[in-house]
Scaffold this active site. Structure first.
Site, PDB file in Angstrom:
ATOM      1  N   ASN A 218       0.049  -4.447  -7.889  1.00 45.00           N
ATOM      2  CA  ASN A 218       0.626  -5.797  -7.944  1.00 45.00           C
ATOM      3  C   ASN A 218       1.867  -5.832  -8.828  1.00 45.00           C
ATOM      4  O   ASN A 218       1.827  -5.351  -9.968  1.00 45.00           O
ATOM      5  CB  ASN A 218      -0.382  -6.772  -8.549  1.00 45.00           C
ATOM      6  CG  ASN A 218      -1.569  -7.026  -7.658  1.00 45.00           C
ATOM      7  OD1 ASN A 218      -1.719  -6.407  -6.626  1.00 45.00           O
ATOM      8  ND2 ASN A 218      -2.410  -7.956  -8.072  1.00 45.00           N
TER       9      ASN A 218
ATOM     10  N   HIS B  35      -0.773  -7.938 -17.579  1.00 41.87           N
ATOM     11  CA  HIS B  35       0.302  -8.644 -16.877  1.00 41.87           C
ATOM     12  C   HIS B  35       1.503  -8.814 -17.808  1.00 41.87           C
ATOM     13  O   HIS B  35       1.331  -8.911 -19.022  1.00 41.87           O
ATOM     14  CB  HIS B  35      -0.169 -10.040 -16.450  1.00 41.87           C
ATOM     15  CG  HIS B  35      -1.220 -10.031 -15.382  1.00 41.87           C
ATOM     16  ND1 HIS B  35      -2.448 -10.605 -15.550  1.00 41.87           N
ATOM     17  CD2 HIS B  35      -1.210  -9.522 -14.121  1.00 41.87           C
ATOM     18  CE1 HIS B  35      -3.161 -10.462 -14.430  1.00 41.87           C
ATOM     19  NE2 HIS B  35      -2.435  -9.803 -13.555  1.00 41.87           N
TER      20      HIS B  35
ATOM     21  N   ASP C 163      -3.633 -14.804  -5.186  1.00 43.53           N
ATOM     22  CA  ASP C 163      -3.705 -13.928  -6.358  1.00 43.53           C
ATOM     23  C   ASP C 163      -4.503 -14.624  -7.463  1.00 43.53           C
ATOM     24  O   ASP C 163      -4.199 -15.774  -7.813  1.00 43.53           O
ATOM     25  CB  ASP C 163      -2.270 -13.641  -6.825  1.00 43.53           C
ATOM     26  CG  ASP C 163      -2.197 -12.599  -7.913  1.00 43.53           C
ATOM     27  OD1 ASP C 163      -3.066 -11.710  -7.960  1.00 43.53           O
ATOM     28  OD2 ASP C 163      -1.238 -12.676  -8.720  1.00 43.53           O
TER      29      ASP C 163
ATOM     30  N   ASN D 229       4.982  -8.514 -10.194  1.00 46.63           N
ATOM     31  CA  ASN D 229       5.561  -9.853 -10.285  1.00 46.63           C
ATOM     32  C   ASN D 229       6.702  -9.865 -11.304  1.00 46.63           C
ATOM     33  O   ASN D 229       7.865 -10.087 -10.973  1.00 46.63           O
ATOM     34  CB  ASN D 229       4.446 -10.856 -10.681  1.00 46.63           C
ATOM     35  CG  ASN D 229       4.955 -12.279 -10.718  1.00 46.63           C
ATOM     36  OD1 ASN D 229       6.029 -12.586 -10.221  1.00 46.63           O
ATOM     37  ND2 ASN D 229       4.185 -13.165 -11.331  1.00 46.63           N
TER      38      ASN D 229
ATOM     39  N   GLY E  75       1.549  -4.302 -12.423  1.00 45.56           N
ATOM     40  CA  GLY E  75       2.279  -3.109 -11.983  1.00 45.56           C
ATOM     41  C   GLY E  75       3.717  -3.017 -12.480  1.00 45.56           C
ATOM     42  O   GLY E  75       4.381  -2.011 -12.261  1.00 45.56           O
TER      43      GLY E  75
ATOM     44  N   ASP F   2     -11.166 -14.298  -8.395  1.00 46.55           N
ATOM     45  CA  ASP F   2     -11.239 -13.700  -9.723  1.00 46.55           C
ATOM     46  C   ASP F   2     -12.339 -14.387 -10.528  1.00 46.55           C
ATOM     47  O   ASP F   2     -12.108 -15.425 -11.156  1.00 46.55           O
ATOM     48  CB  ASP F   2      -9.886 -13.820 -10.430  1.00 46.55           C
ATOM     49  CG  ASP F   2      -9.916 -13.215 -11.828  1.00 46.55           C
ATOM     50  OD1 ASP F   2     -10.997 -12.757 -12.260  1.00 46.55           O
ATOM     51  OD2 ASP F   2      -8.862 -13.200 -12.492  1.00 46.55           O
TER      52      ASP F   2
HETATM   53  P1  13P Z   1       3.056  -8.150 -13.411  1.00 44.66           P
HETATM   54  O1  13P Z   1       3.639  -9.522 -13.543  1.00 44.66           O
HETATM   55  O2  13P Z   1       2.831  -7.526 -14.731  1.00 44.66           O
HETATM   56  O3  13P Z   1       3.831  -7.303 -12.481  1.00 44.66           O
HETATM   57  O4  13P Z   1       1.600  -8.335 -12.782  1.00 44.66           O
HETATM   58  C1  13P Z   1       1.475  -8.891 -11.505  1.00 44.66           C
HETATM   59  C2  13P Z   1       0.055  -9.037 -11.134  1.00 44.66           C
HETATM   60  O5  13P Z   1      -0.782  -8.246 -11.478  1.00 44.66           O
HETATM   61  C3  13P Z   1      -0.306 -10.182 -10.300  1.00 44.66           C
HETATM   62  O6  13P Z   1      -1.669 -10.293 -10.106  1.00 44.66           O
END
Ligand code: 13P
Length: 288
Positions: free
Chosen positions: A230, A178, A85, A232, A210, A106
């Protein structure tokens, strides 16, 4: 089933109008919980590994070994990709070498021409080994691995140029960030997403950040080419809440101390449930 590249699962999602979830992993417990949730939901999944999480887990090679062993021991049957990632140029090369099945390079913080040049090299290297590649245009705002950037709206022409290099899917900033969305967040910019989707001519798009995007916005984004979302922060929040409640309830085995396996269980169970809920919301449940 062995770990797979993400090409096929993303292609199916694009054609079937749903999104494959990328859940980021941080440790053994996270790997187990995400795999358990996706197996229960019968959803394909991408296990996202940031460079920081890779270091924390004693290096990318160890992450691959852990994921493979846990995956096989649990008898996971749904398609699983292990994906770098927000990789650096060097990080992406390293992950390709040690067995990742998918990488994100990236290059959004470079000058555009340098992003093109470096993306091209990573795509060529990864594809020579059957590994899928995600590239990025336009920074995603918020904080990740201690780095904070402002959200950007990606330039559709730049998206078209990077997509034409042959990456398998493309992350493009559309007002997403994020971490936790501020109360005054303007929401996703669907006009820009529509322009990007038209410009990239059928290239699946990736929605970063996400966690906390209202599901109706995710659904609309899927109609405009988003095929991967995504997540996290959302998992971290449910894990922390359940763990805090467990500690505050004082279940410390009558003062004998906390057994780490028991201590981490409520949080892990919460992650499993959240994973299932998000697979259903993204439409990837029962698509394995
Ligand atoms: P979040 O931590 O906002 O869910 O984003 C995760 C992400 O985009 C990882 O690349």
């Amino acid at each position: 089933m062995a770990l797979v590249s993400a090409t096929e699962m993303i292609k199916k999602a694009y054609e079937g109008h749903y999104a494959v979830p990328q859940f980021n992993i941080n440790n053994l417990e996270w790997i187990k919980a995400v795999l358990e949730g996706c197996e229960k939901a019968q959803s394909p999944v991408m296990l996202g590994v940031s460079e920081g999480a890779g270091k924390y887990m004693c290096g990318f090679k160890n992450v691959v070994d852990m994921v493979k062993n846990v995956h096989d021991t649990m008898g996971i049957t749904v398609p699983v990709a292990i994906h770098l990632d927000h990789g650096t140029f060097e990080g992406a090369q390293k992950c390709i070498e040690v067995g990742f099945t998918s990488v994100m390079f990236d290059g959004s913080h470079y000058d555009f021409e340098e992003n093109v040049e470096k993306s091209k090299q990573i795509i060529e290297l990864a594809h020579s080994k059957g590994i899928s590649v995600e590239c990025e245009v336009g920074g995603i705002g918020g904080t990740e691995d201690g780095v904070t950037s402002n959200g950007e709206l990606a330039d559709p022409e730049e998206c078209a140029k990077i997509a034409a290099l042959g990456c398998d899917f493309l992350a493009a900033g559309i007002g997403n960030i994020h971490g936790v969305y501020p109360a005054n967040w303007a929401g996703l910019n669907f006009d820009r997403l529509d322009e990007i989707n038209k410009a990239v001519d059928g290239k699946p798009l990736v929605l970063h950040g996400g966690s906390g995007i209202p599901f109706d916005q995710v659904h609309k984004a899927i109609t405009l080419g988003v095929s991967k979302v995504n997540v996290n922060t959302e998992l971290q929040l449910v894990f922390a809440k359940a763990t805090r409640e467990y500690i505050e309830a004082g279940k410390d085995q009558e003062g004998k101390g906390f057994d780490p396996r028991k201590l981490l269980k409520p949080g892990c169970d919460a992650v499993v449930n959240q994973v299932i809920e998000m697979c259903k919301a993204f439409g990837s449940a029962d698509k394995a």
